[in-house]
Design a protein around this motif. Structure first.
Motif, PDB file in Angstrom:
ATOM      1  N   ASP B 667       0.825  -1.197   0.000  1.00  5.66           N
ATOM      2  CA  ASP B 667       0.000   0.000   0.000  1.00  5.66           C
ATOM      3  C   ASP B 667       0.865   1.255   0.000  1.00  5.66           C
ATOM      4  OD1 ASP B 667      -2.645  -1.358   0.407  1.00  5.66           O
ATOM      5  OD2 ASP B 667      -1.627  -2.040   2.216  1.00  5.66           O
ATOM      6  N   ASP B 668       0.364   2.266  -0.684  1.00  4.24           N
ATOM      7  CA  ASP B 668       0.977   3.595  -0.615  1.00  4.24           C
ATOM      8  C   ASP B 668       0.077   4.450   0.255  1.00  4.24           C
ATOM      9  OD1 ASP B 668       1.965   6.119  -0.902  1.00  4.24           O
ATOM     10  OD2 ASP B 668       1.908   6.147  -3.099  1.00  4.24           O
ATOM     11  N   VAL B 669       0.464   4.578   1.512  1.00  6.13           N
ATOM     12  CA  VAL B 669      -0.348   5.365   2.447  1.00  6.13           C
ATOM     13  C   VAL B 669       0.312   6.709   2.736  1.00  6.13           C
ATOM     14  CG1 VAL B 669      -1.389   3.319   3.479  1.00  6.13           C
ATOM     15  CG2 VAL B 669       0.703   4.264   4.479  1.00  6.13           C
ATOM     16  N   GLY B 670       1.253   7.094   1.870  1.00 10.09           N
ATOM     17  CA  GLY B 670       1.999   8.322   2.133  1.00 10.09           C
ATOM     18  C   GLY B 670       3.057   8.059   3.186  1.00 10.09           C
ATOM     19  N   ARG B 671       3.495   9.119   3.831  1.00  9.24           N
ATOM     20  CA  ARG B 671       4.545   8.951   4.835  1.00  9.24           C
ATOM     21  C   ARG B 671       4.032   8.084   5.980  1.00  9.24           C
ATOM     22  NH1 ARG B 671       8.779  12.091   5.136  1.00  9.24           N
ATOM     23  NH2 ARG B 671       7.762  14.005   4.460  1.00  9.24           N
ATOM     24  N   VAL B 672       4.841   7.129   6.398  1.00 11.47           N
ATOM     25  CA  VAL B 672       4.449   6.215   7.469  1.00 11.47           C
ATOM     26  C   VAL B 672       5.006   6.737   8.790  1.00 11.47           C
ATOM     27  CG1 VAL B 672       4.702   3.876   8.362  1.00 11.47           C
ATOM     28  CG2 VAL B 672       4.318   4.247   5.916  1.00 11.47           C
ATOM     29  N   ILE B 673       4.128   6.966   9.740  1.00  8.98           N
ATOM     30  CA  ILE B 673       4.571   7.487  11.039  1.00  8.98           C
ATOM     31  C   ILE B 673       4.995   6.331  11.935  1.00  8.98           C
ATOM     32  CG2 ILE B 673       3.958   8.917  13.034  1.00  8.98           C
ATOM     33  CD1 ILE B 673       3.866  10.359  10.253  1.00  8.98           C
ATOM     34  N   ASN B 674       4.161   5.291  12.030  1.00  5.37           N
ATOM     35  CA  ASN B 674       4.486   4.135  12.864  1.00  5.37           C
ATOM     36  C   ASN B 674       4.207   2.865  12.051  1.00  5.37           C
ATOM     37  OD1 ASN B 674       4.275   1.889  14.662  1.00  5.37           O
ATOM     38  ND2 ASN B 674       4.054   3.310  16.382  1.00  5.37           N
ATOM     39  N   PRO B 675       5.258   2.253  11.495  1.00  3.73           N
ATOM     40  CA  PRO B 675       5.048   1.102  10.602  1.00  3.73           C
ATOM     41  C   PRO B 675       4.272  -0.040  11.260  1.00  3.73           C
ATOM     42  CG  PRO B 675       7.323   1.875  10.501  1.00  3.73           C
ATOM     43  CD  PRO B 675       6.673   2.621  11.621  1.00  3.73           C
ATOM     44  N   MET B 676       4.487  -0.247  12.547  1.00  2.39           N
ATOM     45  CA  MET B 676       3.783  -1.337  13.227  1.00  2.39           C
ATOM     46  C   MET B 676       2.275  -1.066  13.268  1.00  2.39           C
ATOM     47  SD  MET B 676       4.131  -2.501  17.188  1.00  2.39           S
ATOM     48  CE  MET B 676       3.184  -1.065  17.670  1.00  2.39           C
ATOM     49  N   THR B 729       4.797  -1.297   2.444  1.00  3.27           N
ATOM     50  CA  THR B 729       4.366   0.001   1.940  1.00  3.27           C
ATOM     51  C   THR B 729       5.357   0.484   0.891  1.00  3.27           C
ATOM     52  OG1 THR B 729       5.507   1.081   3.775  1.00  3.27           O
ATOM     53  CG2 THR B 729       3.145   0.746   4.021  1.00  3.27           C
ATOM     54  N   HIS B 730       4.826   1.231  -0.052  1.00  2.00           N
ATOM     55  CA  HIS B 730       5.673   1.936  -1.011  1.00  2.00           C
ATOM     56  C   HIS B 730       5.160   3.359  -1.018  1.00  2.00           C
ATOM     57  CE1 HIS B 730       8.091   2.710  -4.593  1.00  2.00           C
ATOM     58  NE2 HIS B 730       7.129   3.556  -4.857  1.00  2.00           N
ATOM     59  N   THR B 731       6.007   4.287  -0.669  1.00  2.00           N
ATOM     60  CA  THR B 731       5.532   5.642  -0.387  1.00  2.00           C
ATOM     61  C   THR B 731       5.738   6.615  -1.531  1.00  2.00           C
ATOM     62  OG1 THR B 731       5.978   5.317   1.965  1.00  2.00           O
ATOM     63  CG2 THR B 731       5.773   7.593   1.199  1.00  2.00           C
ATOM     64  N   THR B 732       4.636   7.269  -1.921  1.00  2.00           N
ATOM     65  CA  THR B 732       4.767   8.565  -2.586  1.00  2.00           C
ATOM     66  C   THR B 732       4.082   9.542  -1.646  1.00  2.00           C
ATOM     67  OG1 THR B 732       2.660   8.405  -3.805  1.00  2.00           O
ATOM     68  CG2 THR B 732       4.627   7.514  -4.896  1.00  2.00           C
ATOM     69  N   LYS B 742      -1.216  10.060   3.834  1.00  4.66           N
ATOM     70  CA  LYS B 742      -2.445   9.839   3.065  1.00  4.66           C
ATOM     71  C   LYS B 742      -3.546   9.160   3.886  1.00  4.66           C
ATOM     72  CE  LYS B 742      -0.054   9.577  -1.381  1.00  4.66           C
ATOM     73  NZ  LYS B 742       0.198   8.813  -2.622  1.00  4.66           N
ATOM     74  N   GLY B 743      -3.190   8.202   4.743  1.00  7.74           N
ATOM     75  CA  GLY B 743      -4.219   7.494   5.524  1.00  7.74           C
ATOM     76  C   GLY B 743      -4.141   6.000   5.291  1.00  7.74           C
ATOM     77  N   CYS B 744      -4.355   5.234   6.365  1.00  5.84           N
ATOM     78  CA  CYS B 744      -4.171   3.783   6.246  1.00  5.84           C
ATOM     79  C   CYS B 744      -5.313   2.978   6.861  1.00  5.84           C
ATOM     80  CB  CYS B 744      -2.862   3.362   6.895  1.00  5.84           C
ATOM     81  SG  CYS B 744      -2.871   3.503   8.688  1.00  5.84           S
ATOM     82  N   GLY B 745      -6.306   3.652   7.429  1.00  3.56           N
ATOM     83  CA  GLY B 745      -7.317   2.927   8.199  1.00  3.56           C
ATOM     84  C   GLY B 745      -8.248   2.057   7.376  1.00  3.56           C
ATOM     85  N   GLU B 746      -8.444   2.430   6.124  1.00 11.78           N
ATOM     86  CA  GLU B 746      -9.468   1.749   5.338  1.00 11.78           C
ATOM     87  C   GLU B 746      -8.912   0.951   4.158  1.00 11.78           C
ATOM     88  OE1 GLU B 746     -13.182   4.726   5.539  1.00 11.78           O
ATOM     89  OE2 GLU B 746     -11.260   5.675   5.212  1.00 11.78           O
ATOM     90  N   VAL B 747      -7.631   1.179   3.814  1.00 13.84           N
ATOM     91  CA  VAL B 747      -7.100   0.542   2.598  1.00 13.84           C
ATOM     92  C   VAL B 747      -7.307  -0.969   2.604  1.00 13.84           C
ATOM     93  CG1 VAL B 747      -5.408   2.340   2.057  1.00 13.84           C
ATOM     94  CG2 VAL B 747      -4.746   0.439   3.555  1.00 13.84           C
ATOM     95  N   GLY B 748      -7.162  -1.579   3.770  1.00 16.65           N
ATOM     96  CA  GLY B 748      -7.291  -3.037   3.834  1.00 16.65           C
ATOM     97  C   GLY B 748      -8.675  -3.503   3.438  1.00 16.65           C
ATOM     98  N   ALA B 749      -9.698  -2.797   3.920  1.00 19.83           N
ATOM     99  CA  ALA B 749     -11.082  -3.197   3.633  1.00 19.83           C
ATOM    100  C   ALA B 749     -11.489  -2.825   2.213  1.00 19.83           C
ATOM    101  CB  ALA B 749     -12.034  -2.534   4.640  1.00 19.83           C
ATOM    102  N   ILE B 750     -10.769  -1.875   1.612  1.00 21.06           N
ATOM    103  CA  ILE B 750     -11.110  -1.408   0.263  1.00 21.06           C
ATOM    104  C   ILE B 750     -10.456  -2.288  -0.799  1.00 21.06           C
ATOM    105  CG2 ILE B 750     -10.745   0.492  -1.372  1.00 21.06           C
ATOM    106  CD1 ILE B 750     -11.018   2.374   1.148  1.00 21.06           C
TER     107      ILE B 750
END
Lengths: 265, 794
Positions: B667-676, B729-732, B742-750
């Motif tokens: 996923d490309d969720v933008g900058r990752v703050i906490n990978p875990m 993750t692969h970040t742009t 960008k956000g990561c909460g919903e990518v899995g369900a989408i």
């Protein structure tokens, strides 16, 4: 739940007395069926007679060619009993597949047998193994005891005290679990032993656990998965719901029978 | 000896600060709160999908032991209906049908579970006993239980103000241009599908405590909400007419929401209103059965799509017709889900030049349907990514190559789609390549052959998805019908000795904000994580906020915090300049240290905060004391996470059971703050996506009874239904927010449901299967396999 009186007798005799005195009292063992029904207010007993304090209903022992399981024996105890694992490993394995860890540490064989839920595991095993159900006043063969969905030969106030299971030469179990409830959707227990070759089916039948006699005949002639592979169950005898049609369950019984025979070796 | 502090800033997999209290049972959820003198509410609900209420007799109930009061719709007649926060306009420009949603039923019930009356009693059991003594004389009416039933001529009408049960008939895109594109198409591929209806089932059921203080006239509502300020606004202004200043809404620890706890529910208004009548606090906690029949459900679309292709397999145009079930009433944000969160996503990651979509929203006699983890984007992604597989098969092109051929090029950003959105950044080739490699796509045929040798059918499926998070800017969403702003608020309070309290308008109900948001502060201000406290979920503490949904907390809430930190740093520089006798322009700041550029003169953040609160040597004429700043941040655009999901399944042809073998997410969720935490969020989302694809389905019968109304019949995913989920993750970077997130909460369900179904269809390819509807249950697959065998035999 609604209010009810609570009794915890320490002997079968006292329990029987309490139940006889009040036709609207209910016996409770592990409570895995009754408690949810009470909490949902689907059941309104005047009193609950808790059998868990009756020491004589506990324990597993081998008496010659028979395993005797006390009615209060929990599924976890059946699954891990050295006697059962040595004599009827398929039964121990079956117990290990019931519900979840919490259920296996509360639910009892006696409770399951007395309730005869069509999706419960044990009735099929006891039918196939030719077990005898001991109550506070008599012994009843499994064929006579299980009388269709939630129906048994028990009289009002009669308590299951033990289950006597002849040790088979071979036995095997396989089941397909309902995806949601994880109860049996179609489970088949096969056994060859003192009671002959017998096949018990749970989960699938429209009227609870039953014996698949055509499969019994085929296995008596040829104990192999192939022997039952071509035996089709009649969908008219099966249960259908949102999880699967009667045709699907009929098919599953054949598949599980094959697997049960393979598991039995 | 130098002790190097562990890095706790952006990019560190810091363990979650909140987990100790959650894992040790010390969380404070709404039901854990007990107020002095608290009473209990039982809500009597309709057993009918559709019925007229002839009369309600509460006499016996009121006389029951412990009962303080019984209220019905008649008692609450002066109260406003539950408001809808988004107004959609029809094709002809007229507004959608917006029938009243009474807090307690007024003359009619419209779904099983519709609240009819409330009993307030000393104990929960007494309230329930009295509830059973209420006599409601219903006149049952025929129900419009499904969209099919609701749209038939002469169908039962759910609302008088919505003829034909139509809420709206909306469209987007250029129809004429689409027709022109289809006219020159080499091939048109059609596809129809249903997006199954889901019951959110957060682990914590909804609960609410209303409390009225007769001395001050103040109300407090404790509630299981993802956005307490929104509840305060909606309930205060539209339902109960309580000024904000007299109404405090607290959303304490909340055990999962997934969207279902965004909305303003009747029970919140009931306990708040009734607490002023009985002058005692009132608690209501849902039982699981109530959750099934009163929490807003998710999805429930029926769609038809047509894809126009040229001879080379390039997409020329996409046409979509969708029916979206609204249920019996409009839940808070329901109308925007199948429109601006769905149809605007139909370009996906592809260069489709023309798109036209029509959406009809339909009232039915079922529980209201609203946003559920993903909200519109899973529906769009599922339709599109299934369609891509169907189309690739029909034109005989490899499904990966077909996707690659139509990807938006890496150098095409910012990319304007034909359905309003402008993507700021992305690299779909990179996430695709990384996922193909991680999933060993090339080695799959060997695994398929090995499975076949064991009698199993193995399949692999791919989904290359895109979604849109952080719904914004306010002016744009306002022009599209939103009745709220969609900014976020952050306050940074630096205390005298340098520890920091953050007030955020977002809300954490499983996301780990107390850790992630603290990492933003640790990274920028150089304050140890242990000295940073995140405060959320209380309108009395946090200035304002729009809450958490649409994966917005970091992109919008984090950006507000960033802006507030800008202000802290700017003020700190002025104070530092004074203390170091330098000009402000010469003061630099980096992770907690103010330095006069080019010198070794430094001041720590603590020096500055102490000076700010103990202003003895301080430019008091020019700068106010204190070090606390608030920022409101209104984003310039949505953010656009995207990526590639690959599912691998194995089917037992004898039983039809699908086993997940492997799942790969890049996923490309933008900058990752906490990978875990990102990994956990993606895994959780994938679990829900697998649930939708294989297991979950809310089923109503023709009379409008919810057949799958409990865990006995509604299949929630269990651990053994899932596969190992490999997350990378692969970040742009997002180009328009200061964090690049960008956000990561919903990518899995989408991203996951179409990947799973594509894998199931791939596994069944020898059976000539074009499509299988979700959930792909064992019985459904057995029917296909069995039918296929029959066909082969004939």
């Amino acid at each position: 739940m609604y209010d009810f009186a609570y009794h915890k007798p320490s002997s079968v005799a006292d329990a029987v007395k309490l139940l006889a005195a009040d036709p609207d009292a209910r016996a409770i063992s592990g409570g895995m069926t009754l408690l949810p029904a009470l909490k949902l207010r689907l059941n309104k007993p005047t009193a609950v007679v808790d059998l868990s304090g009756i020491a004589e209903l506990r324990g597993v022992k081998r008496e010659g060619g028979t395993i005797v399981v006390g009615a209060l024996t929990k599924h976890y105890e059946v699954a891990t009993s050295a006697e059962i694992k040595a004599a009827i490993p398929a039964l121990a394995w079956m117990a290990s597949t019931i519900g979840d860890t919490q259920v296996r540490n509360r639910g009892t064989m006696g409770g399951s047998v007395a309730n005869n839920d069509p999706s419960a595991d044990y009735p099929a095993a006891l039918l196939a193994l030719g077990a005898t159900i001991q109550t506070d006043k008599r012994k009843i063969g499994a064929d006579d005891f299980f009388q269709g969905m939630f129906a048994t030969a028990l009289d009002t106030g009669e308590i299951v005290t033990a289950i006597h299971i002849p040790v088979p030469e071979k036995a095997g179990y396989a089941k397909m679990k309902n995806p949601a409830s994880r109860y049996s959707m179609a489970g088949v227990f096969v056994a060859r032993g003192p009671a002959g070759v017998r096949v018990g089916v749970n989960g699938a039948g429209a009227n609870g656990a039953f014996r698949a006699t055509a499969m019994e005949a085929a296995l008596a002639a040829n104990w192999s998965p192939d022997a039952v592979a071509s035996i089709k169950m009649d969908p008219a005898m099966m249960n259908g719901d949102i999880h699967g049609s009667a045709e699907y369950r009929a098919h599953l019984v054949t598949v599980m029978a094959k697997r049960a025979v393979a598991n039995a070796g | 000896m130098n002790v190097v502090a562990p890095f706790e800033g952006i990019g560190a997999s810091v363990r979650r600060k909140e987990d100790l209290r959650f894992l040790s049972g010390r969380g404070q959820y709404t039901d854990d709160i007990n107020r002095p003198g608290q009473t209990h509410a039982f809500i009597l609900r309709s057993p009918h999908a559709h019925a007229e209420i002839r009369s309600i007799d509460v006499t016996a109930a009121k006389a029951m032991p412990g009962v303080l009061a019984v209220f019905t719709g008649a008692d609450m007649a002066g109260i406003g209906g539950l408001p809808c926060g988004w107004q959609i306009h029809n094709k002809d420009g007229s507004p959608m049908a917006e029938p009243k949603h009474p807090v307690l039923a007024e003359g009619k019930v419209r779904h099983v579970g519709d609240p009819v009356a409330v009993v307030v009693a000393e104990t929960k059991a007494q309230a329930r006993d009295a509830g059973e003594a209420i006599v409601v004389d219903y006149n049952p009416l025929p129900a419009a239980a499904t969209m099919d039933q609701a749209l038939k001529a002469g169908a039962p009408q759910v609302h008088e103000g919505a003829p034909g049960n139509l809420c709206y008939d909306w469209h987007i895109g250029d129809k004429a241009a689409l027709d022109a594109a289809f006219a020159k198409a080499h091939k048109v591929v059609s596809f129809e599908t249903t997006n199954n209806r889901l019951v959110p089932n957060a682990m914590e059921p909804r609960a609410a405590i209303g409390e009225f203080d007769p001395q001050s006239g103040d109300y407090t509502l404790y509630t299981t909400s993802q956005n307490p300020h929104v509840i305060r606004l909606l309930m205060g202004a539209f339902v109960l007419n309580i000024p904000e200043a007299k109404l405090r809404v607290v959303a304490p620890d909340v055990g999962g929401g997934f969207g279902s706890k965004i909305y303003h529910y009747a029970e919140e208004a009931i306990v708040t209103w009734a607490s002023a009548r009985v002058k005692r606090p009132i608690k209501w906690t849902a039982e699981r059965t109530e959750s099934f029949m009163s929490d807003a459900h998710g999805r429930d679309h029926v769609s038809r799509a047509e894809l126009a292709l040229d001879a080379d397999g390039k997409i020329l145009g996409l046409k979509v017709h969708t029916l979206a079930n609204m249920g019996a009433y409009l839940s808070t944000f329901a109308p925007c889900v199948p429109t601006y969160l769905y149809a605007t996503l139909l370009a996906g990651v592809y260069t489709t030049p023309v798109i036209y979509a029509e959406v009809k929203a339909v009232f039915t006699n079922t529980v209201p349907v609203d946003a559920y983890r993903g909200a519109g984007r899973p529906e769009a992604t599922y339709l599109l990514e299934r369609l891509m597989d169907v189309a690739a098969a029909e034109i005989g092109m490899d499904r990966v190559e077909f996707r690659r051929k139509n990807f938006i090029p890496v150098d095409a950003f910012p990319y304007q789609t034909p359905v309003a959105l402008q993507y700021d950044s992305g690299n779909y080739f990179a996430t695709l390549d990384a996922a193909l490699q991680a999933a060993d796509w090339k080695g799959f045929e060997a695994r398929r052959a090995a499975a076949k040798a064991k009698g199993k059918l193995r399949g692999i499926g791919i989904s290359t998805y895109l979604e849109a998070c952080g719904i914004a800017p306010s002016a744009v969403v306002g022009s599209l019908g939103a009745r709220a702003g969609l900014y976020e608020v952050g306050t940074i309070r630096v205390h005298p000795t340098g520890s920091v309290t953050v007030l955020t308008g977002t809300h954490s109900h499983g996301q780990g904000h107390e850790t992630t948001l603290a990492q933003l502060v640790a990274d920028r201000l150089g304050v140890p994580l242990a000295n940073i406290d995140i405060v959320h979920g209380d309108t009395a503490k946090v200035p304002f906020g729009m809450g958490t949904y649409g994966s917005r907390s970091l992109a919008v809430g984090g950006s507000a915090m960033f802006k507030a930190m800008d202000k802290i740093i700017a003020k700190g520089k002025r104070i530092a300049a004074h203390l170091m006798e330098a000009s402000v322009e010469d003061v630099e700041f980096d992770r907690g240290t103010f330095r006069v550029a080019g010198t070794d003169k430094t001041k720590s953040l603590t020096d500055i905060s102490l000076a700010a609160y103990v202003p003895h040597n301080y430019p008091i004429e020019e700068i106010e004391p204190g070090l606390e700043e608030t920022a409101f941040y209104d984003p310039k655009n949505f953010t656009y996470p995207g990526g590639c999901h690959i599912a691998e399944v194995e089917i037992d042809p004898d039983t039809g059971k699908v086993s997940m073998v492997n799942f790969t997410a890049v996923d490309d969720v933008g900058r990752v703050i906490n990978p875990m935490i990102v990994e956990g969020q993606v895994q959780g989302g994938v679990a829900q996506g697998i649930g939708q694809a294989l297991l979950e389905s809310a089923i109503y019968d023709a009379q409008g009874q919810l057949i799958s109304g409990s865990m006995m019949d509604y299949t929630m995913p269990r651990a053994d239904d899932l596969a190992p989920v490999s997350v990378a993750t692969h970040t742009t970077l997002c180009t328009h927010n200061p964090l690049g997130v960008k956000g990561c909460g919903e990518v899995g369900a989408i991203g996951s449901p179409p990947a799973v179904i594509n894998a199931v269809v791939d596994a069944l390819k020898d059976y000539g299967v074009r499509h299988i509807e979700m959930p792909a249950t064992p019985a459904k697959i057995w029917n296909i396999v069995n039918g296929g065998r029959k066909m082969a035999a004939e």
